[in-house]
Design an enzyme around this catalytic site. Structure first.
Site, mmCIF file in Angstrom:
data_model
loop_
_atom_site.group_PDB
_atom_site.id
_atom_site.type_symbol
_atom_site.label_atom_id
_atom_site.label_comp_id
_atom_site.label_asym_id
_atom_site.label_seq_id
_atom_site.Cartn_x
_atom_site.Cartn_y
_atom_site.Cartn_z
ATOM 1 N N GLY A 10 5.379 -5.846 -6.574
ATOM 2 C CA GLY A 10 4.742 -5.421 -5.321
ATOM 3 C C GLY A 10 3.698 -6.402 -4.825
ATOM 4 C CB VAL A 12 -1.334 -4.704 -5.671
ATOM 5 C CG1 VAL A 12 -2.505 -4.765 -6.651
ATOM 6 C CG2 VAL A 12 -1.798 -4.137 -4.338
ATOM 7 C CB SER A 38 11.751 -5.123 -9.896
ATOM 8 O OG SER A 38 10.788 -4.361 -10.564
ATOM 9 C CB CYS A 128 -8.017 -1.910 0.033
ATOM 10 S SG CYS A 128 -6.930 -1.004 1.133
ATOM 11 C CB SER A 158 -0.288 -7.043 3.393
ATOM 12 O OG SER A 158 -1.639 -7.275 3.716
ATOM 13 N N GLY A 159 -1.529 -3.886 3.734
ATOM 14 C CA GLY A 159 -2.170 -2.760 3.066
ATOM 15 C C GLY A 159 -1.155 -1.684 2.708
ATOM 16 C CE LYS A 212 -6.241 7.606 0.023
ATOM 17 N NZ LYS A 212 -5.169 6.613 0.251
ATOM 18 N NE ARG A 233 -1.367 0.179 8.130
ATOM 19 C CZ ARG A 233 -1.794 0.161 6.873
ATOM 20 N NH1 ARG A 233 -2.367 -0.913 6.356
ATOM 21 N NH2 ARG A 233 -1.670 1.236 6.109
ATOM 22 C CG HIS A 240 -7.796 -3.830 5.211
ATOM 23 N ND1 HIS A 240 -6.524 -4.169 5.604
ATOM 24 C CD2 HIS A 240 -7.657 -2.793 4.338
ATOM 25 C CE1 HIS A 240 -5.645 -3.376 4.993
ATOM 26 N NE2 HIS A 240 -6.306 -2.540 4.213
#
Ligand SMILES: NC(=O)c1ccc[n+]([C@@H]2O[C@H](COP(=O)([O-])OP(=O)(O)OC[C@H]3O[C@@H](n4cnc5c(N)ncnc54)[C@H](OP(=O)(O)O)[C@@H]3O)[C@@H](O)[C@H]2O)c1
Length: 335
Positions: A10, A12, A38, A128, A158-159, A212, A233, A240
């Site tokens: 992934g 990350v 994978s 993040c 990409s977040g 969050k 977004r 970000h």
């Protein structure tokens, strides 16, 4: 150290490979995990080739010192027991355990010591958007207690993962080629657009991502601060950005704040408006620190201060923060 990366394919997971190498993390043995999708794929690390194993309920984590997990909350919940049962420290990037009382939620620049109290062997990496904000808030909080925060985020594609980033790139190509853009990862076309929704809506009209920021900021900073966020977004690929308005107990001047930012760990002040210098995702992508700029008094609040911050959310917002937690534990002889 024997190190495991769970979710290595992934966005990350791939960053973990780069960050561990970049920072010379003491990796003696490395084990890579993924789903059946994978398993069998190979990745290079420091000149050696490693094959991805399928994550299963077995004894694969016996002898692993530290597991960096970034395979989604469902996977973390399902496999936490399997990963930690022989004493492996699990540093988890998902939202699975962040708000649980017996799991520390750690940003090393802010609350590194919390990582030592981990009765379940799990340390959570915060969301993040929250990570980069609390890095920037810490020096301000030292000047005067922050009572209230209003924040608008501008979150890169990409977040939402590697496939989401690919979807945005592909949408631009498709539009240029006169094709209908493929929309799968986001609710709407993101190319040439903004989407004022990150994660799902909760009962109070805020999204989960926004809530969050409310709860995680309080837990990390050990604070009663109230956070009202709007998460958007945007069609940036990586890093970000956030517009932040804070209200402190006493007024904080721009000069004081600038000095505090300059002296703080993990922050770069990039704020020369006369030269058109301010942080932007294009230039912050791939970098470690959180960049702050556009420092100003809040014209609408005598105790208010406002700034702009940009951070690479796959790096400081995920892999780098997790590796810094591990480095801290090693330094403290606690791993
Ligand atoms: N992207 C960011 O900026 C960011 C920032 C902070 C936190 N996070 C969090 O980090 C986690 C991963 O995010 P990402 O952006 O890297 O997502 P991603 O690019 O979609 O990658 C997801 C990874 O999870 C693995 N996975 C899924 N189900 C699995 C299972 N049952 N067993 C083992 N591995 C499984 C996938 O492996 P396969 O390819 O083998 O299926 C893949 O490696 C999420 O919890 C996310 O919220 C992401």
């Amino acid at each position: 150290m024997k190190v495991a990366i769970v979710g290595v394919s992934g966005a990350v997971g791939q960053e973990f490979l780069r960050v561990l190498d970049e920072r010379n993390f003491p990796v003696d043995e490395l084990v890579l995990f993924g789903s059946a999708r994978s398993a069998g794929k190979t990745y290079e690390f420091r000149g050696k080739t490693y094959m991805v194993k399928e994550l299963k309920h077995n004894d694969d984590f016996k002898g692993v010192d530290i597991a960096f997990t970034s395979a989604g909350a469902g996977t973390s919940k399902e496999f936490a027991e399997t990963i930690t049962k022989y004493g492996t420290v699990m540093i988890d990037n998902s939202s699975a355990f962040r708000m649980e009382a017996d799991v520390p939620l750690v940003v090393p620049e802010v609350n590194a010591e919390d990582a030592k109290q981990r009765p379940r062997g799990i340390i959570a990496n915060p969301n993040c958007t929250t990570i980069q904000m609390v890095v920037a808030l810490k020096p301000l909080e030292k000047l005067s207690h922050i009572k209230r925060i209003h924040v608008a985020t501008y979150q890169a594609a990409s977040g939402a993962g590697a496939a989401a980033m690919a979807e945005l790139e592909n949408q631009y190509k498709q539009i240029i080629d006169g094709e209908q853009p493929t929309v799968e990862k986001f609710a709407y076309q993101l190319a040439y657009n903004l989407i004022p929704q990150v994660d799902v809506f909760t009962d109070n009209g805020y999204t989960k991502e926004e809530m969050k920021m409310f709860h995680e900021t309080r837990k990390i900073m050990h604070s009663d601060v109230e956070v009202s966020a709007l998460c958007v977004r945007v069609p940036a690929l990586r890093a970000h950005s956030e517009a932040v308005w804070v209200e402190t107990e006493r007024p904080v001047s721009v000069e004081e704040a600038r000095k505090a930012f300059e002296q703080a760990e993990g922050i770069v002040v990039f704020d020369n408006p006369e030269n058109k210098e301010y942080p932007m995702p294009l230039f912050v992508a791939g970098k470690d620190p959180v960049y702050v700029g556009r420092l100003r008094k809040d014209l609408a609040n005598p105790n208010g201060f406002t700034f702009w911050c940009v951070g690479d959310q796959i790096k400081k917002g995920a892999a780098l923060n997790a590796v810094q937690i591990a480095e801290y534990l090693i330094k403290e002889g606690d791993l």
